[in-house]
Design an enzyme around this catalytic site. Structure first.
Site, PDB file in Angstrom:
ATOM      1  N   ASP A   8     -11.282   0.672  16.674  1.00  0.00           N
ATOM      2  CA  ASP A   8     -10.764   0.127  15.166  1.00  0.00           C
ATOM      3  C   ASP A   8      -9.847  -1.069  15.425  1.00  0.00           C
ATOM      4  O   ASP A   8      -9.050  -1.425  14.403  1.00  0.00           O
ATOM      5  CB  ASP A   8     -10.124   1.127  14.327  1.00  0.00           C
ATOM      6  CG  ASP A   8      -8.851   1.577  14.715  1.00  0.00           C
ATOM      7  OD1 ASP A   8      -8.591   1.687  16.027  1.00  0.00           O
ATOM      8  OD2 ASP A   8      -8.300   2.415  13.900  1.00  0.00           O
TER       9      ASP A   8
ATOM     10  N   ASP B 242     -11.529   6.014  14.783  1.00  0.00           N
ATOM     11  CA  ASP B 242     -10.187   6.010  14.815  1.00  0.00           C
ATOM     12  C   ASP B 242      -9.527   7.296  15.231  1.00  0.00           C
ATOM     13  O   ASP B 242      -9.685   8.173  14.554  1.00  0.00           O
ATOM     14  CB  ASP B 242      -9.998   5.622  13.151  1.00  0.00           C
ATOM     15  CG  ASP B 242      -8.514   5.453  12.934  1.00  0.00           C
ATOM     16  OD1 ASP B 242      -7.803   5.533  13.938  1.00  0.00           O
ATOM     17  OD2 ASP B 242      -8.056   5.409  11.603  1.00  0.00           O
TER      18      ASP B 242
ATOM     19  N   ASP C 155      -3.640   6.741  17.122  1.00  0.00           N
ATOM     20  CA  ASP C 155      -3.069   7.139  16.131  1.00  0.00           C
ATOM     21  C   ASP C 155      -2.478   8.548  16.425  1.00  0.00           C
ATOM     22  O   ASP C 155      -3.040   9.258  17.220  1.00  0.00           O
ATOM     23  CB  ASP C 155      -3.351   7.276  14.674  1.00  0.00           C
ATOM     24  CG  ASP C 155      -3.803   5.774  13.839  1.00  0.00           C
ATOM     25  OD1 ASP C 155      -2.892   4.932  14.281  1.00  0.00           O
ATOM     26  OD2 ASP C 155      -4.901   5.722  13.363  1.00  0.00           O
TER      27      ASP C 155
ATOM     28  N   TYR D 291       0.158   5.682  -0.187  1.00  0.00           N
ATOM     29  CA  TYR D 291      -0.701   6.766  -0.203  1.00  0.00           C
ATOM     30  C   TYR D 291      -0.740   7.300  -1.730  1.00  0.00           C
ATOM     31  O   TYR D 291       0.202   7.078  -2.446  1.00  0.00           O
ATOM     32  CB  TYR D 291      -0.317   7.864   0.613  1.00  0.00           C
ATOM     33  CG  TYR D 291      -0.568   7.380   2.259  1.00  0.00           C
ATOM     34  CD1 TYR D 291      -1.796   6.821   2.616  1.00  0.00           C
ATOM     35  CD2 TYR D 291       0.090   8.001   3.289  1.00  0.00           C
ATOM     36  CE1 TYR D 291      -1.918   6.510   3.920  1.00  0.00           C
ATOM     37  CE2 TYR D 291       0.461   7.573   4.414  1.00  0.00           C
ATOM     38  CZ  TYR D 291      -0.936   7.147   4.880  1.00  0.00           C
ATOM     39  OH  TYR D 291      -1.277   6.716   6.278  1.00  0.00           O
TER      40      TYR D 291
ATOM     41  N   ARG E 108       0.817  -1.212   0.041  1.00  0.00           N
ATOM     42  CA  ARG E 108      -0.061   0.074   0.174  1.00  0.00           C
ATOM     43  C   ARG E 108       0.822   1.382  -0.137  1.00  0.00           C
ATOM     44  O   ARG E 108       1.719   1.420   0.616  1.00  0.00           O
ATOM     45  CB  ARG E 108      -0.874   0.035   1.174  1.00  0.00           C
ATOM     46  CG  ARG E 108      -2.072  -0.789   1.330  1.00  0.00           C
ATOM     47  CD  ARG E 108      -3.129  -0.533   2.366  1.00  0.00           C
ATOM     48  NE  ARG E 108      -3.617   0.661   2.077  1.00  0.00           N
ATOM     49  CZ  ARG E 108      -4.322   1.280   3.100  1.00  0.00           C
ATOM     50  NH1 ARG E 108      -4.518   0.556   4.330  1.00  0.00           N
ATOM     51  NH2 ARG E 108      -4.778   2.557   3.036  1.00  0.00           N
TER      52      ARG E 108
END
Length: 286
Positions: A158, A195, A163, A128, A126
């Protein structure tokens, strides 16, 4: 069309961010852990971190790439073994994705000893679709419990550590452990899951002394909070995903609320580690 609109909003906010911080190019990375002066005593956490290093295996941009965390010659888990707090006022932030990069890196919560690896989707690494403009990572010893429903937002966690979006001027190295000051928090809702995004700044950053709450960020670094919100709102849309939503009227909540989130998710992590909560496929020490 929706994605193009989102990118324009993020670009405008990012230019404001760069102007506010006084830079247009990434600065040189600084060591995340520095030795204290003779007049200062390192806390137990700082002493611990002074002995932590990393070991890289595999080539970048491959499925084999891993960053392992080491202490005293042993491999440790960055999620479970690194303390949450650096000292009474700051928390340890683990950089997964350095600013201005695109590879979607993460602490592998389901893999033994939780190294940093590149996320995979449908058998592909993956990335961005555009660079992230802040250092991004997590707070160790936190967990957003998927079994817990937020009483106001009515969504569940989640299943990941909390984060952090670090807004300082330095590009932090992948795997760096850096003391940060929490300033606020956004309640992002991604695919029906809560999240949290803690907004923080490295304690060593030149702006850290001027920023003590989210209102300071809005006043002294205009465009930063909106840039973060819009980037995370739109970043999945090139893959055909819907835009992400935000609770609490899309406002970034104050530092006091961010500290509550950290405390609650630290408590959830303790329950996970003690066995009070089922770990499912997550890795933790036996």
């Amino acid at each position: 069309m929706m994605f193009q609109r989102g990118i324009l909003v993020v670009m405008a906010s990012t230019l404001l961010l760069q102007s506010s911080l006084g830079f247009l190019r990434p600065s040189t990375a600084l060591p995340a852990v520095r030795a204290g002066t003779a007049s200062l005593r390192l806390s137990n956490s700082r002493r611990f971190l002074a002995m932590v290093g990393t070991e890289t295996k595999g080539a970048a941009d491959t499925e084999e790439f891993r960053i392992f965390f080491k202490k005293d010659g042993n491999t440790i888990s960055p999620w479970h073994d690194i303390p949450l707090k650096a000292d009474a006022q700051t928390f340890n932030f683990i950089t997964e994705i350095p600013k201005f990069t695109k590879a979607k890196m993460e602490v592998a919560t389901k893999e033994e000893l939780n190294p940093i690896s590149q996320d995979m989707k449908k058998g592909k690494l993956r990335f961005y679709h555009g660079p992230i403009f802040w250092n991004y990572g997590l707070l160790p010893q936190t967990w957003e419990d998927p079994n817990h429903t937020h009483p106001e937002l009515k969504v569940q966690g989640d299943n990941d550590p909390v984060d952090v979006v670090e807004i300082g001027s330095t590009v932090l190295s992948m795997g760096a452990v850096t003391p940060v000051k929490p300033l606020g928090v956004l309640a992002m809702i991604d695919d029906g899951e809560l999240d949290w995004k803690i907004i923080a700044i490295a304690a060593s950053d030149p702006m850290a002394g001027e920023l003590n709450d989210i209102a300071d960020v809005e006043a002294k670094l205009p465009g930063v909070v909106s840039g973060i919100r819009e980037w995370f709102r739109w970043y999945k849309t090139p893959d055909g995903k819907p835009v992400n939503e935000f609770g609490f009227g899309e406002k970034a909540l104050a530092k006091a609320e961010a500290l509550k989130v950290i405390d609650e998710t630290h408590g959830a992590w303790k329950s996970l580690m003690s066995g009070q909560t089922d770990a499912g496929k997550l890795w933790k020490k036996a």
